[in-house]
Design an enzyme around this catalytic site. Structure first.
Site, PDB file in Angstrom:
ATOM      1  N   SER A 406       0.822  -1.227   0.000  1.00  0.00           N
ATOM      2  CA  SER A 406       0.000   0.000   0.000  1.00  0.00           C
ATOM      3  C   SER A 406       0.844   1.260   0.000  1.00  0.00           C
ATOM      4  O   SER A 406       0.399   2.301  -0.471  1.00  0.00           O
ATOM      5  CB  SER A 406      -0.849   0.035   1.273  1.00  0.00           C
ATOM      6  N   HIS A 427      -1.278  -2.439  -7.100  1.00  0.00           N
ATOM      7  CA  HIS A 427      -1.951  -2.060  -5.857  1.00  0.00           C
ATOM      8  C   HIS A 427      -3.456  -2.192  -6.024  1.00  0.00           C
ATOM      9  O   HIS A 427      -4.104  -1.345  -6.634  1.00  0.00           O
ATOM     10  CB  HIS A 427      -1.563  -0.621  -5.468  1.00  0.00           C
ATOM     11  N   GLU A 439      -3.936   0.382  -9.086  1.00  0.00           N
ATOM     12  CA  GLU A 439      -2.815   1.305  -9.292  1.00  0.00           C
ATOM     13  C   GLU A 439      -1.633   0.473  -9.788  1.00  0.00           C
ATOM     14  O   GLU A 439      -1.187  -0.450  -9.102  1.00  0.00           O
ATOM     15  CB  GLU A 439      -2.452   2.012  -7.993  1.00  0.00           C
ATOM     16  N   ASN A 477      -3.300   6.735  -1.810  1.00  0.00           N
ATOM     17  CA  ASN A 477      -3.030   6.725  -0.365  1.00  0.00           C
ATOM     18  C   ASN A 477      -2.222   7.944   0.064  1.00  0.00           C
ATOM     19  O   ASN A 477      -2.359   8.437   1.180  1.00  0.00           O
ATOM     20  CB  ASN A 477      -2.326   5.426   0.032  1.00  0.00           C
TER      21      ASN A 477
HETATM   22  P1  NAD Z   1      -3.302  -9.816   5.981  1.00  0.00           P
HETATM   23  O1  NAD Z   1      -2.616  -9.722   7.251  1.00  0.00           O
HETATM   24  O2  NAD Z   1      -4.761  -9.944   5.939  1.00  0.00           O
HETATM   25  O3  NAD Z   1      -2.693 -11.042   5.100  1.00  0.00           O
HETATM   26  C1  NAD Z   1      -1.316 -11.255   4.952  1.00  0.00           C
HETATM   27  C2  NAD Z   1      -1.124 -12.754   4.724  1.00  0.00           C
HETATM   28  O4  NAD Z   1       0.223 -12.976   4.325  1.00  0.00           O
HETATM   29  C3  NAD Z   1      -1.350 -13.579   5.989  1.00  0.00           C
HETATM   30  O5  NAD Z   1      -2.318 -14.548   5.741  1.00  0.00           O
HETATM   31  C4  NAD Z   1       0.002 -14.228   6.255  1.00  0.00           C
HETATM   32  O6  NAD Z   1      -0.103 -15.537   6.728  1.00  0.00           O
HETATM   33  C5  NAD Z   1       0.637 -14.208   4.879  1.00  0.00           C
HETATM   34  N1  NAD Z   1       2.097 -14.207   4.914  1.00  0.00           N
HETATM   35  C6  NAD Z   1       2.896 -13.444   5.679  1.00  0.00           C
HETATM   36  N2  NAD Z   1       4.190 -13.721   5.429  1.00  0.00           N
HETATM   37  C7  NAD Z   1       4.201 -14.663   4.444  1.00  0.00           C
HETATM   38  C8  NAD Z   1       5.206 -15.338   3.732  1.00  0.00           C
HETATM   39  N3  NAD Z   1       6.489 -15.115   3.967  1.00  0.00           N
HETATM   40  N4  NAD Z   1       4.840 -16.232   2.770  1.00  0.00           N
HETATM   41  C9  NAD Z   1       3.541 -16.464   2.506  1.00  0.00           C
HETATM   42  N5  NAD Z   1       2.499 -15.845   3.154  1.00  0.00           N
HETATM   43  C10 NAD Z   1       2.848 -14.969   4.106  1.00  0.00           C
HETATM   44  O7  NAD Z   1      -2.862  -8.500   5.186  1.00  0.00           O
HETATM   45  P2  NAD Z   1      -3.612  -7.788   3.964  1.00  0.00           P
HETATM   46  O8  NAD Z   1      -4.535  -6.773   4.496  1.00  0.00           O
HETATM   47  O9  NAD Z   1      -4.103  -8.804   3.016  1.00  0.00           O
HETATM   48  O10 NAD Z   1      -2.391  -6.970   3.315  1.00  0.00           O
HETATM   49  C11 NAD Z   1      -1.455  -7.613   2.501  1.00  0.00           C
HETATM   50  C12 NAD Z   1      -0.694  -6.560   1.704  1.00  0.00           C
HETATM   51  O11 NAD Z   1      -1.644  -5.829   0.913  1.00  0.00           O
HETATM   52  C13 NAD Z   1      -0.006  -5.500   2.538  1.00  0.00           C
HETATM   53  O12 NAD Z   1       1.160  -5.080   1.882  1.00  0.00           O
HETATM   54  C14 NAD Z   1      -1.005  -4.341   2.579  1.00  0.00           C
HETATM   55  O13 NAD Z   1      -0.427  -3.098   2.786  1.00  0.00           O
HETATM   56  C15 NAD Z   1      -1.566  -4.429   1.193  1.00  0.00           C
HETATM   57  N6  NAD Z   1      -2.917  -3.847   1.012  1.00  0.00           N
HETATM   58  C16 NAD Z   1      -3.847  -3.989   1.977  1.00  0.00           C
HETATM   59  C17 NAD Z   1      -5.126  -3.439   1.769  1.00  0.00           C
HETATM   60  C18 NAD Z   1      -6.227  -3.608   2.780  1.00  0.00           C
HETATM   61  O14 NAD Z   1      -7.224  -2.857   2.686  1.00  0.00           O
HETATM   62  N7  NAD Z   1      -6.112  -4.519   3.688  1.00  0.00           N
HETATM   63  C19 NAD Z   1      -5.414  -2.752   0.570  1.00  0.00           C
HETATM   64  C20 NAD Z   1      -4.395  -2.672  -0.391  1.00  0.00           C
HETATM   65  C21 NAD Z   1      -3.148  -3.211  -0.162  1.00  0.00           C
END
Ligand code: NAD
Ligand code: T1G
Length: 694
Positions: A406, A427, A439, A477
């Site tokens: 993000s 993104h 994005e 963002n």
């Molecule tokens: P989340 O915590 O819901 O999910 C992350 C997942 O990654 C977890 O299930 C975890 O087990 C897994 N994980 C962690 N390390 C790992 C590894 N080494 N190998 C494999 N799996 C692994 O987080 P999220 O909200 O899905 O966010 C994920 C990414 O997306 C982040 O970079 C976040 O900034 C970005 N993002 C989030 C949003 C949102 O609204 N939540 C929106 C856009 C982007």
């Protein structure tokens, strides 16, 4: 005849072909051509006329690019009436979309044939307008007011079978429109079918309950848009007036709406949807092949991204940290696919085959055959580095490595690999299988065919892709952090979170910043502040009340309490937040804010930061900002986007406000150099869009 309309004879049938690529829009040449064709038909001995469209559709409507310019005769309503008043039968054979004016041309004809797959619709309200060529008068005469009330306020359309059922068309056929049209025309001739003007049909019955229900529905749903309710007024006119009077009343409403900023905003958005993917850097660049996608991390975003890929026919290998997490991800994705079946986004008989294209694993080696890997693991640079190093080791040459971060620096993530040219930011927005925005974050080393592949992927996923450069938070963002900062500053000066939310909703957004926090979770904001603490400028405002709420465990909807108390799907202001805010204010002088002041401050912060984003080249054009905020941040489409809004209110006034506010807060209200330059040159953001298109 004009180039855009051809007149040919096929025996007793006069074939009138609209040929104005790409969508046979009813521009001046087409209107003149149709008028002349009907005159020619009247003068020659053809017994029946057949109107068809050349290419992939019948007619895509009036020429939207003519709107806002002085109208030129013949006007479209007159062309439709001219067809209808022909003394010999006229048939319309429709293939593909017949939208707006296209549907009105068909309604001007005496008989309508639809080729399987055709679609009939009135999308005008999506442009801030209503049908303007008799559609709201003729359709209800054929179908009754019900189908018109279902379609026009929503800007909707019906399929071939639905059109037959409601009486919009007389016949459905397979194959080529011209051929099937000729068969139908000859059959009508043999049966001695008379001229049959829709306009002379009796007025549709006035169904008071239906109108009342429609108005109540659109009062609620239109969120400030005026056209849907005016469409209902036009349909109601059909129940009270004869055709000519009704068409004049419809035209009066149409021309009234043509003058509204909403029409300008919605048409701006229409063309931006098409311009945003037109980037000189990827023009003519072939995208890489994509059939098998890897998704790393199956949490909130990973599961949504995997779902979007599966729904678009790609096969997916999802990698999680352990078997339990992999199973959980599979469960989430399965649930998403079942929901897609319920919403009609996935055919029930395709559900199992689609799910079979998913494998949820823990071994990175299973990604070796993937064409693209999309990483969505924790938002932590060390974790990103570790994952990208592993991807670099297992992914085949030519595969693309993408991150869904993000905020983090995509150049730094790319540096964790030996193939930075194959690294890009993709993104997505939550929920990733629903939100249309993507994005595409192009890093310094990203190869152009990798960028081209990202845009091709977006099209395949049904997303709107926007090119962004690398900076903290990219386009959306980054702006969010700033206009959110403006809201926090107003809190310190005396505004309440709830009046700020109310003001921003009144401006047209689905929710205000504090409702948004409760939805996303106050823990996300807290983590972001923690991450930034080390590098934060001491002049930045830290919402210490929000930190206190985090420590109280008031995380928003997920804990039932945040800025609002959430009970039984209702939200009411959380009074317990007030003392936390008063503590944060300390002895700062307090003042009250009008709704207009809150909106102007919030929007000025948004536009000023956007001008910096464009000025730095993070967004290539102001329209990229508009599209980003419309599809990713709920900005009201009828305002066209923040840059369109700024041009509408006037950049000089906006800059003056910012300069005034910078006297008290020179750090936050630093006018964007681009904004100052545009004002100095007497130019605006629209000028930059035009120049970029040259
Ligand atoms: P989340 O915590 O819901 O999910 C992350 C997942 O990654 C977890 O299930 C975890 O087990 C897994 N994980 C962690 N390390 C790992 C590894 N080494 N190998 C494999 N799996 C692994 O987080 P999220 O909200 O899905 O966010 C994920 C990414 O997306 C982040 O970079 C976040 O900034 C970005 N993002 C989030 C949003 C949102 O609204 N939540 C929106 C856009 C982007
Ligand atoms: N006028 C002018 N240009 C149009 C256009 C139109 N109606 N429709 C499309 N274009 C351009 C578009 O900008 C793009 O240009 C190219 O054509 C291909 O479009 C009096 C008032 C028909 C379903 O709202 O929904 O009639 O980018 O990429 O995906 O009552 O276009 O190549 O330079 O979208 O195959 C009502 C709008 C008008 C329909 C085809 N009609 N168009 O989709 O192609 S108001 C609409 C569409 C009206 C009357 C009223 C879609 C499409 P460029 P595209 P597509």
């Amino acid at each position: 005849m004009t180039e855009a309309v051809r007149y040919e004879r096929d025996g007793a049938v006069a074939v009138i072909t609209v040929a104005n690529p790409p969508v046979n829009a009813l521009g001046l040449a087409v209107r003149q051509g149709l008028w002349q064709a009907i005159d020619r038909f009247a003068d020659d001995d053809a017994a029946i006329a057949l109107i068809v469209g050349e290419g992939r559709l019948f007619i895509g409507g009036a020429d939207i690019s003519e709107f806002g310019k002085p109208p030129v005769e013949p006007y479209l309503p007159d062309v439709c009436t001219h067809i209808e008043r022909s003394t010999k039968p006229v048939v319309a054979a429709v293939h593909g979309p017949a939208l707006g004016g296209g549907c009105e041309i068909a309604l001007g004809a005496h008989y309508r044939l639809a080729i399987k797959g055709a679609r009939f619709g009135f999308p005008e309200v999506k442009l801030g307008l209503i049908p303007g060529a008799g559609g709201s008068q003729r359709m209800p005469r054929l179908t009754g007011v019900g189908p018109a009330l279902d379609m026009m306020p929503a800007g909707g359309s019906v399929t071939t079978d639905e059109a037959l059922k409601i009486g919009l068309v007389d016949r459905v056929a397979e194959g080529d429109a011209r051929e099937a049209g000729l068969v139908y025309a000859r059959e009508l001739l043999e049966s001695g079918a008379p001229v049959r003007a829709v306009g002379t049909l009796p007025r549709p019955a006035h169904d008071a309950a239906a109108f009342e229900a429609a108005r109540a529905l659109w009062q609620r749903k239109s969120r400030g848009e005026v056209a849907p309710l005016r469409a209902i007024d036009a349909i109601e006119a059909a129940t009270r007036m004869d055709l000519d009077e009704g068409v004049q009343e419809e035209r009066r409403i149409f021309l009234e709406l043509m003058q509204t900023p909403q029409r300008a905003g919605l048409i701006h958005a229409f063309f931006n949807d098409r311009k945003v993917a037109k980037l000189p850097e990827i023009e003519g660049i072939a995208p890489r092949a994509l059939s098998h996608v890897g998704v790393i991390g199956g949490g909130t975003m990973g599961a949504g991204i995997a779902t979007a890929c599966l729904l678009s026919g790609l096969s997916v290998t999802l990698v999680e940290r352990d078997a339990a997490a992999a199973d959980k991800a599979r469960g989430t994705i399965t649930g998403n696919l079942d929901a897609a079946v319920k919403r009609g986004k996935l055919a029930a008989d395709r559900r199992d085959a689609t799910l079979a294209e998913l494998s949820a694993v823990t071994d990175y080696a299973e990604l070796s055959d993937c064409d693209l890997a999309i990483e969505a693991v924790f938002e932590d640079m060390a974790v990103k580095h570790e994952v990208f190093a592993r991807l670099d080791a297992v992914m085949k040459p030519g595969a693309i490595l993408a991150t869904n971060t993000s905020y983090l620096d995509v150049n730094e993530i790319a540096a964790a690999t030996k193939r930075p040219g194959d690294v890009i930011g993709l993104h997505f927005f939550s929920p990733a299988h629903v939100m249309k925005l993507l994005e595409v974050v192009v890093a310094d080393a990203t190869a152009t065919d990798v960028t081209a592949t990202a845009f091709a992927l977006a099209k395949r996923l049904g997303k709107i892709a926007v090119r962004a450069g690398v900076c903290d938070g990219f386009i959306g963002n980054r702006m969010l952090s700033t206009y959110r900062g403006a809201a926090d500053r107003m809190i310190l000066e005396g505004a309440s979170p709830w009046e700020i939310d109310a003001a921003i909703k009144a401006f047209g957004l689905p929710m205000g910043p504090f409702e948004m926090s409760d939805l996303a979770g106050l823990d996300i904001g807290f983590m972001t502040r923690q991450r930034k603490a080390a590098t934060r400028d001491p002049r930045d405002v830290v919402p210490t009340w929000a930190d206190a709420m985090y420590h109280e465990g008031w995380l928003g909807q997920k804990t039932g309490q945040g800025y609002y108390v959430h009970e039984d799907r209702k939200a009411k202001p959380n009074e317990a937040v007030k003392p936390l805010i008063e503590a944060a204010r300390g002895d700062r002088p307090q003042r009250t804010f009008t709704q207009e002041e809150i909106q102007r401050t919030y929007m000025a912060a948004m536009v000023n930061e956007a001008a910096k984003v464009v000025g730095e080249g993070i967004a290539r054009r102001p329209l990229d900002v508009d599209v980003t905020l419309l599809y990713g941040y709920g900005f009201p489409r009828w305002r066209g986007g923040p840059m369109k809004w700024a041009d509408t209110v006037g950049l000089p006034a906006l800059l003056q406000d910012i300069k005034e506010w910078s006297k008290a807060d020179p750090y936050f209200w630093q006018p964007a150099p681009l904004l100052e330059q545009l004002v100095a040159d007497g130019r605006c953001f629209a000028d930059l869009n035009k120049e970029a298109a040259q």
